[in-house]
Motif scaffolding. Structure first.
Motif, PDB file in Angstrom:
ATOM      1  N   LEU A  71      75.010  35.993  41.803  1.00  6.15           N
ATOM      2  CA  LEU A  71      73.648  36.505  41.636  1.00  6.15           C
ATOM      3  C   LEU A  71      72.645  35.358  41.554  1.00  6.15           C
ATOM      4  O   LEU A  71      71.540  35.461  42.086  1.00  6.15           O
ATOM      5  CB  LEU A  71      73.549  37.401  40.404  1.00  6.15           C
ATOM      6  N   ARG A  72      73.038  34.252  40.927  1.00  3.97           N
ATOM      7  CA  ARG A  72      72.141  33.074  40.885  1.00  3.97           C
ATOM      8  C   ARG A  72      71.843  32.594  42.300  1.00  3.97           C
ATOM      9  O   ARG A  72      70.702  32.262  42.621  1.00  3.97           O
ATOM     10  CB  ARG A  72      72.769  31.951  40.057  1.00  3.97           C
ATOM     11  N   VAL A  73      72.857  32.584  43.148  1.00  3.29           N
ATOM     12  CA  VAL A  73      72.654  32.175  44.542  1.00  3.29           C
ATOM     13  C   VAL A  73      71.730  33.165  45.249  1.00  3.29           C
ATOM     14  O   VAL A  73      70.821  32.767  45.974  1.00  3.29           O
ATOM     15  CB  VAL A  73      73.996  32.033  45.284  1.00  3.29           C
ATOM     16  N   ALA A  74      71.929  34.456  45.033  1.00  5.95           N
ATOM     17  CA  ALA A  74      71.061  35.470  45.644  1.00  5.95           C
ATOM     18  C   ALA A  74      69.622  35.295  45.168  1.00  5.95           C
ATOM     19  O   ALA A  74      68.677  35.384  45.964  1.00  5.95           O
ATOM     20  CB  ALA A  74      71.573  36.864  45.304  1.00  5.95           C
ATOM     21  N   MET A  75      69.440  35.022  43.886  1.00  2.00           N
ATOM     22  CA  MET A  75      68.098  34.809  43.343  1.00  2.00           C
ATOM     23  C   MET A  75      67.455  33.579  43.977  1.00  2.00           C
ATOM     24  O   MET A  75      66.287  33.610  44.371  1.00  2.00           O
ATOM     25  CB  MET A  75      68.164  34.646  41.816  1.00  2.00           C
ATOM     26  N   ASP A  76      68.213  32.499  44.072  1.00  2.00           N
ATOM     27  CA  ASP A  76      67.692  31.268  44.669  1.00  2.00           C
ATOM     28  C   ASP A  76      67.361  31.472  46.146  1.00  2.00           C
ATOM     29  O   ASP A  76      66.345  30.983  46.638  1.00  2.00           O
ATOM     30  CB  ASP A  76      68.693  30.121  44.515  1.00  2.00           C
ATOM     31  N   LEU A  77      68.196  32.217  46.842  1.00  2.00           N
ATOM     32  CA  LEU A  77      67.955  32.500  48.259  1.00  2.00           C
ATOM     33  C   LEU A  77      66.667  33.310  48.427  1.00  2.00           C
ATOM     34  O   LEU A  77      65.865  33.042  49.318  1.00  2.00           O
ATOM     35  CB  LEU A  77      69.154  33.241  48.845  1.00  2.00           C
ATOM     36  N   ALA A  78      66.449  34.276  47.549  1.00  2.00           N
ATOM     37  CA  ALA A  78      65.217  35.077  47.591  1.00  2.00           C
ATOM     38  C   ALA A  78      64.001  34.210  47.276  1.00  2.00           C
ATOM     39  O   ALA A  78      62.956  34.338  47.921  1.00  2.00           O
ATOM     40  CB  ALA A  78      65.309  36.236  46.600  1.00  2.00           C
ATOM     41  N   LEU A  79      64.125  33.323  46.309  1.00  2.00           N
ATOM     42  CA  LEU A  79      63.011  32.461  45.902  1.00  2.00           C
ATOM     43  C   LEU A  79      62.617  31.497  47.017  1.00  2.00           C
ATOM     44  O   LEU A  79      61.433  31.231  47.231  1.00  2.00           O
ATOM     45  CB  LEU A  79      63.399  31.668  44.647  1.00  2.00           C
ATOM     46  N   VAL A  80      63.577  30.996  47.758  1.00  2.00           N
ATOM     47  CA  VAL A  80      63.310  30.011  48.807  1.00  2.00           C
ATOM     48  C   VAL A  80      62.891  30.664  50.122  1.00  2.00           C
ATOM     49  O   VAL A  80      61.976  30.185  50.786  1.00  2.00           O
ATOM     50  CB  VAL A  80      64.554  29.111  49.022  1.00  2.00           C
TER      51      VAL A  80
END
Length: 165
Positions: free
Chosen positions: A19-28
C-alpha cells in the motif's frame, strides 16, 4: 477533508509495504486508483510508464524520473506478478474470480479499504467527519508539484499503445 502531507506521512507509516508503494505511485504519477492498479511492469518502455486511463480513454506516457523509478523498484519483490501494485493474499482461492488476471492482483476496493484501515490506525483523521480517501493523494501530489514550481501534468499523450507481451 483534504489530505495533508503530514497526514499522508502518518497513514504511510501505518500502511503495509504494497500500500505504501501504491500511495507513492499515486503521489508521483497523479493517476486515479483504477488506473494505478492496472499498471504493469510491461507498461514500462523507453523510459516511460504508459497508462491508458479507464475513465477518459486518454493515453499517457509518464516520464520515469528518479523518484518514480525508486517507487517502481521498491515494489520489485521477486514475486512473479505482472502488476506493479500487487499483494499476496494470506491464502490463494481455489476458484479465483473469472475477472482476476493474477492471484496477487489488487483491486480498487482492496486499495480503498487498506487505505482506510491505515488511516484509522494512524489516528490523524480520527475526529474528521469526512476523512480523506485514497483518491485525495492525487490532489496532494498536484499541490506538491505546484509548490515545487512545476505545472502538472508532466506527461505526454501518445496515440499507439505499447504492446504487452
Amino acid at each position: 477533508m483534504r489530505l495533508t502531507l503530514d497526514g499522508y506521512r502518518a497513514i504511510h507509516a501505518e500502511a503495509p509495504h504494497w500500500l505504501r508503494v501504491a500511495m507513492d505511485l499515486a503521489l508521483v504519477t497523479l493517476q486515479r486508483p483504477e488506473d494505478l492498479v492496472m499498471a504493469r511492469y510491461s507498461d514500462i518502455q523507453s523510459g516511460a510508464l504508459y497508462i491508458q486511463q479507464r475513465k477518459t480513454g486518454t493515453k499517457l506516457a509518464i516520464s520515469i524520473g528518479p523518484e518514480l523509478a525508486s517507487v517502481i523498484e521498491d515494489r520489485r519483490d521477486g514475486k512473479v506478478c505482472p502488476f506493479i501494485i500487487h499483494h499476496r493474499p494470506r491464502r490463494l482461492p481455489s476458484n479465483p474470480p473469472a475477472n482476476r488476471e493474477h492471484p496477487m492482483q489488487v483491486y480498487v476496493d482492496k486499495l480503498g479499504k487498506a487505505f482506510a484501515s491505515a488511516r484509522q490506525k494512524s489516528g490523524v483523521f480520527a475526529s474528521a467527519h469526512n476523512p480523506p480517501a485514497f483518491y485525495e493523494i492525487k490532489s496532494l501530489g498536484g499541490d506538491r508539484y505546484r509548490q515545487m514550481g512545476w505545472s502538472p501534468p508532466r506527461y505526454k499523450r501518445f496515440t499507439d499503445t505499447p504492446t504487452r507481451p
